[in-house]
Scaffold this motif. Sequence first.
Motif, mmCIF file in Angstrom:
data_model
loop_
_atom_site.group_PDB
_atom_site.id
_atom_site.type_symbol
_atom_site.label_atom_id
_atom_site.label_comp_id
_atom_site.label_asym_id
_atom_site.label_seq_id
_atom_site.Cartn_x
_atom_site.Cartn_y
_atom_site.Cartn_z
ATOM 1 N N GLY A 44 51.362 20.578 70.978
ATOM 2 C CA GLY A 44 50.377 21.215 71.834
ATOM 3 C C GLY A 44 48.953 21.045 71.344
ATOM 4 O O GLY A 44 48.027 21.662 71.865
ATOM 5 N N ALA A 45 48.753 20.181 70.343
ATOM 6 C CA ALA A 45 47.412 20.007 69.781
ATOM 7 C C ALA A 45 46.497 19.230 70.722
ATOM 8 O O ALA A 45 45.276 19.290 70.593
ATOM 9 N N GLY A 46 47.090 18.470 71.634
ATOM 10 C CA GLY A 46 46.264 17.717 72.580
ATOM 11 C C GLY A 46 46.368 16.211 72.435
ATOM 12 O O GLY A 46 45.593 15.464 73.044
ATOM 13 N N LYS A 47 47.344 15.740 71.672
ATOM 14 C CA LYS A 47 47.467 14.303 71.418
ATOM 15 C C LYS A 47 47.781 13.535 72.704
ATOM 16 O O LYS A 47 47.112 12.556 73.047
ATOM 17 N N THR A 48 48.803 14.003 73.416
ATOM 18 C CA THR A 48 49.176 13.320 74.659
ATOM 19 C C THR A 48 48.045 13.404 75.676
ATOM 20 O O THR A 48 47.755 12.441 76.393
ATOM 21 N N THR A 49 47.385 14.548 75.709
ATOM 22 C CA THR A 49 46.259 14.701 76.627
ATOM 23 C C THR A 49 45.180 13.672 76.315
ATOM 24 O O THR A 49 44.578 13.088 77.227
ATOM 25 N N TYR A 79 44.305 11.257 83.504
ATOM 26 C CA TYR A 79 43.650 12.532 83.800
ATOM 27 C C TYR A 79 42.141 12.313 83.805
ATOM 28 O O TYR A 79 41.632 11.618 82.931
ATOM 29 N N PHE A 89 42.439 22.488 80.870
ATOM 30 C CA PHE A 89 43.381 22.793 81.944
ATOM 31 C C PHE A 89 43.273 24.275 82.218
ATOM 32 O O PHE A 89 43.776 25.074 81.434
HETATM 33 N N1 LIG Z 1 49.090 18.585 82.996
HETATM 34 C C1 LIG Z 1 48.810 19.687 82.287
HETATM 35 N N2 LIG Z 1 48.523 20.838 82.936
HETATM 36 C C2 LIG Z 1 48.226 21.964 82.242
HETATM 37 N N3 LIG Z 1 48.220 22.041 80.913
HETATM 38 C C3 LIG Z 1 48.490 20.928 80.198
HETATM 39 C C4 LIG Z 1 48.818 19.698 80.856
HETATM 40 N N4 LIG Z 1 49.055 18.758 79.915
HETATM 41 C C5 LIG Z 1 48.889 19.380 78.737
HETATM 42 N N5 LIG Z 1 48.555 20.673 78.889
HETATM 43 C C6 LIG Z 1 48.270 21.620 77.826
HETATM 44 O O1 LIG Z 1 47.359 21.035 76.943
HETATM 45 C C7 LIG Z 1 47.695 21.308 75.612
HETATM 46 C C8 LIG Z 1 47.892 20.022 74.846
HETATM 47 O O2 LIG Z 1 49.095 19.421 75.263
HETATM 48 P P1 LIG Z 1 49.546 17.975 74.791
HETATM 49 O O3 LIG Z 1 48.395 17.057 74.897
HETATM 50 O O4 LIG Z 1 50.764 17.606 75.531
HETATM 51 O O5 LIG Z 1 49.904 18.227 73.264
HETATM 52 P P2 LIG Z 1 50.624 17.273 72.215
HETATM 53 O O6 LIG Z 1 50.893 15.955 72.838
HETATM 54 O O7 LIG Z 1 49.675 17.195 71.070
HETATM 55 O O8 LIG Z 1 51.886 17.970 71.811
HETATM 56 C C9 LIG Z 1 48.931 22.191 75.641
HETATM 57 O O9 LIG Z 1 48.508 23.530 75.545
HETATM 58 C C10 LIG Z 1 49.505 21.925 77.003
HETATM 59 O O10 LIG Z 1 50.201 23.052 77.472
#
Ligand SMILES: Nc1ncnc2c1ncn2[C@@H]1O[C@H](COP(=O)(O)OP(=O)(O)O)[C@@H](O)[C@H]1O
Lengths: 336, 254
Positions: free
Chosen positions: B39-44, B53, B13
């Motif tokens: 913020g590790a990227g799990k949800t991503t 995405y 991102f």
């Molecule tokens: N839609 C988005 N736009 C910009 N940055 C994002 C977006 N989604 C996640 N991020 C960034 O990607 C990183 C991983 O986020 P996320 O996957 O939500 O972490 P987790 O679920 O492990 O807590 C974070 O730094 C977050 O700020």
Amino acid sequence: MALFLAVTPFVVGAALGNAWLRVLDFALLYIMLALGLNIVVGFAGLLDLGYIAFYAVGAYTYALLASPHFGLHWPAWAILPIGALVAGIFGVLLGAPTLRLRGDYLAIVTLGFGEIIRIFMNNLNAPINITNGPKGIARIDPISIGGHSLSKSIDVFGITVPGLTLYYYLFLVLTVLIVIVGIRLQNSRIGRAWVAIREDEVAAKACGIDTRNVKLLAFAMGASFGGVAGGLFAGFQEFVSPESFGLMESIMVLCMVVLGGMGHIPGVILGGLLLAVLPEAFRHGAVPMQNWAFGKVLIDPENLRMLLFGLALILVMLYKPAGLWPEKQHRLEMRK
Amino acid sequence: MSLLEAKNIGKRFGGVQALKDVSLSINSGEIYGLIGPNGAGKTTFFNVLTGLYPRDDGEVIFDGKPLELGSPHKVTQAGIARTFQNIRLFAHMTARENVMVGRHARTKVGVVGAVFRSRAQREEEAAIERRALELLHYVGIADRASGLAKNLSYGDQRRLEIARALATEPKLLALDEPAAGMNATETAGLRTLIEGLRRDGLTVLLIEHDVKLVMGLCDRVAVLDYGEKIAEDVPDAVRNNPKVIEAYLGTSTS
Ligand SMILES: Nc1ncnc2c1ncn2[C@@H]1O[C@H](COP(=O)(O)OP(=O)(O)O)[C@@H](O)[C@H]1O
Ligand SMILES: [Mg+2]
């Protein structure tokens, strides 16, 4: 209910005269439009400010296929489905480029679309004369059923039934059909998909809904209802011109949906009826009322009408934000 | 046998490399945990996997076939269902209707069938409703079937989201922090539910912050840190992995 709807035109005609019979006919056309727009705005949650364009498409389809303009005189039963189809295609044409837009952005693009259609109708008289431009198309064939033109009255068992009443019955039948189609769609897999998109598009996708197709379907279905209403309008008026399809009309139909109760078919019918009838009542009542109260006309009835209309809208939005007759669940929750 | 194989997934991102070269493979029938600091990227990873995405790199093989990432509804049709970290229900629909929407991917009657109330439509509609009620029963909220989703308790909303995901007949169910915000009783109930899913043959991918829940439930666990996979093993080995301890040091979870 059926009896009530059946005798209404006779009571109205006898008590208030033909002008009000016309108002009644138009009310039914507006209800059809509101029901069509309700699919797009109420069910699928896609704000469409150019909906009247589909009404225009239906009306012009009828006008071109049943008037001396091209010398075509097709029967109404053939043209109305064609009008629905053509309007449906225009619905997809509007829907396709706007799929990614939501809310305000979508509203602006649809508004532009509505204007473009109107401008086309205004200007497609040269180099080839298709729409006859701002002059519109006149001498359109009235709708006829079984060889009898609905513009003429008929005698049934010694009772003279005026053409306006015949149109009323035709419009009523089609309104009922559209209500049935609307209810059936609402309680179906597709209807649920529309509402799911309105509620949360991301979750809808995750449920396996192809949101692109399902949204296009909403645009097409809503537009085709508008196309039918437009065809009826053209046959009823025997005249169409671009003037009838301005932005104010789109907004009026949207208000019917919002005021009545978005997504709730009985509410939308109520909204359509009220907004079609009440302004007419003001128009007819304002002059005598003012003469009676002040001895002269203080405010132009047209301005008064818009003033009261705006006031009514504000009041409804303040005290009944979900509309006058919202779905039960909405009502419960708005109270909280 | 591996049901899902993610190969070298990358996602950025702007300046943030949210996922970097993440590869993991999930076996059929297991509960696979995905943990890591905030913020590790799990949800991503979930969002890329389910097509929400677009990814920058890598590919996913699911059930022996490459997964078409980019169209979420096709991912669902291929057999991956998910829940969301921030619950995403259809708020103004009833619990039953929410689950009925989940049947969309596995049913087919369209506008014509609906308008004419064809026999096929009526039968399908009845089957959809029956299945929805079964699933509400399965997750233990059958008594709330007619309630609006938004009026359900937090724990029940989580359960409803699981029921809706199950309605799509997934082979892999991906849960994003299902226990977040739950009290101890609700978490215990959730654990029973997930164990039941495994018993019924489902493969589960579980993101969870509650380390105790993850360690107790999962067959294998992968750890993400700053978008990179730093460990993947059975729970006991992951717990004692120095890299993992370091990643978690100083953060609230233990
Ligand atoms: N839609 C988005 N736009 C910009 N940055 C994002 C977006 N989604 C996640 N991020 C960034 O990607 C990183 C991983 O986020 P996320 O996957 O939500 O972490 P987790 O679920 O492990 O807590 C974070 O730094 C977050 O700020
Ligand atoms: Mg997360």
